[in-house]
Design a protein around this motif. Structure first.
Motif, mmCIF file in Angstrom:
data_model
loop_
_atom_site.group_PDB
_atom_site.id
_atom_site.type_symbol
_atom_site.label_atom_id
_atom_site.label_comp_id
_atom_site.label_asym_id
_atom_site.label_seq_id
_atom_site.Cartn_x
_atom_site.Cartn_y
_atom_site.Cartn_z
ATOM 1 N N PRO A 1 0.819 -1.213 0.000
ATOM 2 C CA PRO A 1 0.000 0.000 0.000
ATOM 3 C C PRO A 1 0.856 1.268 0.000
ATOM 4 O O PRO A 1 1.933 1.311 0.597
ATOM 5 C CB PRO A 1 -0.780 -0.118 1.311
ATOM 6 C CG PRO A 1 0.152 -0.865 2.218
ATOM 7 C CD PRO A 1 0.888 -1.841 1.336
ATOM 8 N N PHE A 2 0.367 2.295 -0.680
ATOM 9 C CA PHE A 2 0.973 3.622 -0.563
ATOM 10 C C PHE A 2 -0.139 4.653 -0.664
ATOM 11 O O PHE A 2 -1.270 4.350 -1.069
ATOM 12 C CB PHE A 2 2.088 3.845 -1.586
ATOM 13 C CG PHE A 2 1.645 3.996 -3.023
ATOM 14 C CD1 PHE A 2 1.728 5.223 -3.663
ATOM 15 C CD2 PHE A 2 1.170 2.908 -3.741
ATOM 16 C CE1 PHE A 2 1.347 5.370 -4.992
ATOM 17 C CE2 PHE A 2 0.795 3.043 -5.071
ATOM 18 C CZ PHE A 2 0.873 4.270 -5.698
ATOM 19 N N PHE A 3 0.181 5.893 -0.276
ATOM 20 C CA PHE A 3 -0.869 6.877 -0.049
ATOM 21 C C PHE A 3 -0.488 8.219 -0.664
ATOM 22 O O PHE A 3 0.684 8.600 -0.668
ATOM 23 C CB PHE A 3 -1.118 7.051 1.453
ATOM 24 C CG PHE A 3 -1.435 5.766 2.159
ATOM 25 C CD1 PHE A 3 -2.748 5.375 2.374
ATOM 26 C CD2 PHE A 3 -0.417 4.918 2.600
ATOM 27 C CE1 PHE A 3 -3.041 4.180 3.014
ATOM 28 C CE2 PHE A 3 -0.693 3.722 3.236
ATOM 29 C CZ PHE A 3 -2.021 3.345 3.445
ATOM 30 N N SER A 4 -1.505 8.918 -1.149
ATOM 31 C CA SER A 4 -1.263 10.235 -1.739
ATOM 32 C C SER A 4 -1.245 11.336 -0.686
ATOM 33 O O SER A 4 -0.804 12.448 -0.973
ATOM 34 C CB SER A 4 -2.348 10.543 -2.781
ATOM 35 O OG SER A 4 -3.648 10.510 -2.188
ATOM 36 N N GLU A 5 -1.730 11.038 0.522
ATOM 37 C CA GLU A 5 -1.768 12.028 1.597
ATOM 38 C C GLU A 5 -1.213 11.405 2.878
ATOM 39 O O GLU A 5 -1.504 10.251 3.190
ATOM 40 C CB GLU A 5 -3.210 12.492 1.846
ATOM 41 C CG GLU A 5 -3.884 13.086 0.624
ATOM 42 C CD GLU A 5 -5.386 13.190 0.799
ATOM 43 O OE1 GLU A 5 -5.899 12.615 1.782
ATOM 44 O OE2 GLU A 5 -6.033 13.817 -0.045
ATOM 45 N N ARG A 6 -0.447 12.172 3.612
ATOM 46 C CA ARG A 6 0.129 11.656 4.859
ATOM 47 C C ARG A 6 -0.965 11.279 5.865
ATOM 48 O O ARG A 6 -0.833 10.309 6.602
ATOM 49 C CB ARG A 6 1.070 12.684 5.476
ATOM 50 C CG ARG A 6 1.819 12.126 6.687
ATOM 51 C CD ARG A 6 2.850 13.065 7.254
ATOM 52 N NE ARG A 6 3.604 12.377 8.299
ATOM 53 C CZ ARG A 6 4.716 11.691 8.104
ATOM 54 N NH1 ARG A 6 5.226 11.588 6.884
ATOM 55 N NH2 ARG A 6 5.336 11.080 9.101
ATOM 56 N N GLU A 7 -2.083 12.058 5.870
ATOM 57 C CA GLU A 7 -3.152 11.781 6.816
ATOM 58 C C GLU A 7 -3.725 10.377 6.601
ATOM 59 O O GLU A 7 -3.998 9.647 7.561
ATOM 60 C CB GLU A 7 -4.265 12.825 6.680
ATOM 61 C CG GLU A 7 -3.885 14.217 7.142
ATOM 62 C CD GLU A 7 -2.982 14.955 6.143
ATOM 63 O OE1 GLU A 7 -2.437 15.998 6.517
ATOM 64 O OE2 GLU A 7 -2.836 14.475 4.999
ATOM 65 N N GLN A 8 -3.917 9.996 5.336
ATOM 66 C CA GLN A 8 -4.406 8.649 5.044
ATOM 67 C C GLN A 8 -3.433 7.592 5.536
ATOM 68 O O GLN A 8 -3.824 6.563 6.105
ATOM 69 C CB GLN A 8 -4.625 8.464 3.543
ATOM 70 C CG GLN A 8 -5.858 9.117 2.989
ATOM 71 C CD GLN A 8 -6.197 8.567 1.618
ATOM 72 O OE1 GLN A 8 -6.507 7.388 1.462
ATOM 73 N NE2 GLN A 8 -6.125 9.421 0.611
ATOM 74 N N ALA A 9 -2.144 7.840 5.310
ATOM 75 C CA ALA A 9 -1.120 6.885 5.740
ATOM 76 C C ALA A 9 -1.119 6.736 7.255
ATOM 77 O O ALA A 9 -0.957 5.633 7.789
ATOM 78 C CB ALA A 9 0.249 7.327 5.244
ATOM 79 N N GLU A 10 -1.314 7.842 7.967
ATOM 80 C CA GLU A 10 -1.307 7.798 9.431
ATOM 81 C C GLU A 10 -2.515 7.033 9.970
ATOM 82 O O GLU A 10 -2.398 6.248 10.917
ATOM 83 C CB GLU A 10 -1.282 9.220 9.984
ATOM 84 C CG GLU A 10 0.053 9.934 9.748
ATOM 85 C CD GLU A 10 0.015 11.388 10.173
ATOM 86 O OE1 GLU A 10 -1.103 11.929 10.366
ATOM 87 O OE2 GLU A 10 1.096 12.001 10.289
ATOM 88 N N VAL A 11 -3.681 7.248 9.370
ATOM 89 C CA VAL A 11 -4.877 6.531 9.821
ATOM 90 C C VAL A 11 -4.698 5.034 9.619
ATOM 91 O O VAL A 11 -5.003 4.221 10.506
ATOM 92 C CB VAL A 11 -6.119 7.034 9.058
ATOM 93 C CG1 VAL A 11 -7.318 6.130 9.331
ATOM 94 C CG2 VAL A 11 -6.437 8.470 9.462
#
Length: 223
Positions: free
Chosen positions: A47-57
């Motif tokens: 998995p990877f994320f376009s926003e840090r907030e999504q990654a943190e959740v």
């Protein structure tokens, strides 16, 4: 739409993305990424994320987060299957697609449509040359054990049968239809010269009845 997709992919390579890594420090000469198994098909994805907030959740404090350019992530993880924003967009990139992006080649594009159960259509063997198409597809499916058979039929649709396309039907093992649609779309973008007719694709399981339309066309691949 196709042009917009290519703009998105280019921007993704240049953007900052976020991936999960173990909290424990890795050896100095390597990076370890967190992967998970998809519950819908058993595939291992990174998995990877376009926003840090999504990654943190998604991390929920159990793993660390690393930021880097999308191109760098793709380069470091070549050979893996990646999923962008797995809790929202669930956009999957398979290894051949990652390779195409890094090499500047376009990915295949496709849209979804439904053929009504009671819709009357005409069907016949392809009236246009499919030699180049069959050559490319056979090369792909010979590398993919999940594909058991492939069929091509020319379909005439609409009140005056003026909507004409090639229907590509694949017999694919459970959980691999998404992957084969994307990889087939990628291969279709490289068929020379451009296809004389558009291609519509459908997948069926090995234990499902073969659609009647397939009997009106040709079987170009089988194991």
């Amino acid at each position: 739409i196709v042009g917009a997709e290519q703009v998105f992919y280019k921007a993704l390579l240049e953007a900052t993305v976020y991936a999960h890594v173990p909290i424990e420090p890795a050896p100095s000469d390597r990076i370890r990424f967190i992967q998970f198994i998809r519950p819908d098909n058993g595939q291992t994805v990174l998995p990877f994320f376009s926003e840090r907030e999504q990654a943190e959740v998604a991390a929920a404090g159990r793993v660390a987060i690393m930021a880097m350019a999308g191109r760098r992530l793709f380069e470091l993880t070549r050979g893996a299957t990646l999923m962008l924003n797995p809790n929202r967009d669930q956009l999957t990139f398979y290894p051949p697609e990652v390779g195409a992006l890094l090499e500047g080649r376009p990915l295949g594009a496709f849209t979804k449509e439904t053929l009504g159960a009671n819709e009357q259509v005409g069907a016949c063997p392809p009236s246009v040359s499919t030699d180049a198409l069959v050559l490319v597809l056979r090369g792909l499916y010979e590398r993919e054990p999940s594909v058991r058979a492939g069929y091509l039929v020319e379909v005439h649709r609409g009140s005056d049968n003026s909507d004409v396309f090639l229907l590509l039907t694949l017999v694919v093992t459970k959980g691999n239809d998404e992957r084969m649609v994307q990889l087939t779309s990628l291969e279709l973008s490289s068929v020379p010269p451009p296809l004389a007719l558009p291609v519509t694709m459908t997948c069926v399981l090995p234990d499902e009845p073969l659609p009647e339309l397939c009997h009106c066309g040709i079987q170009f691949y089988g194991t």
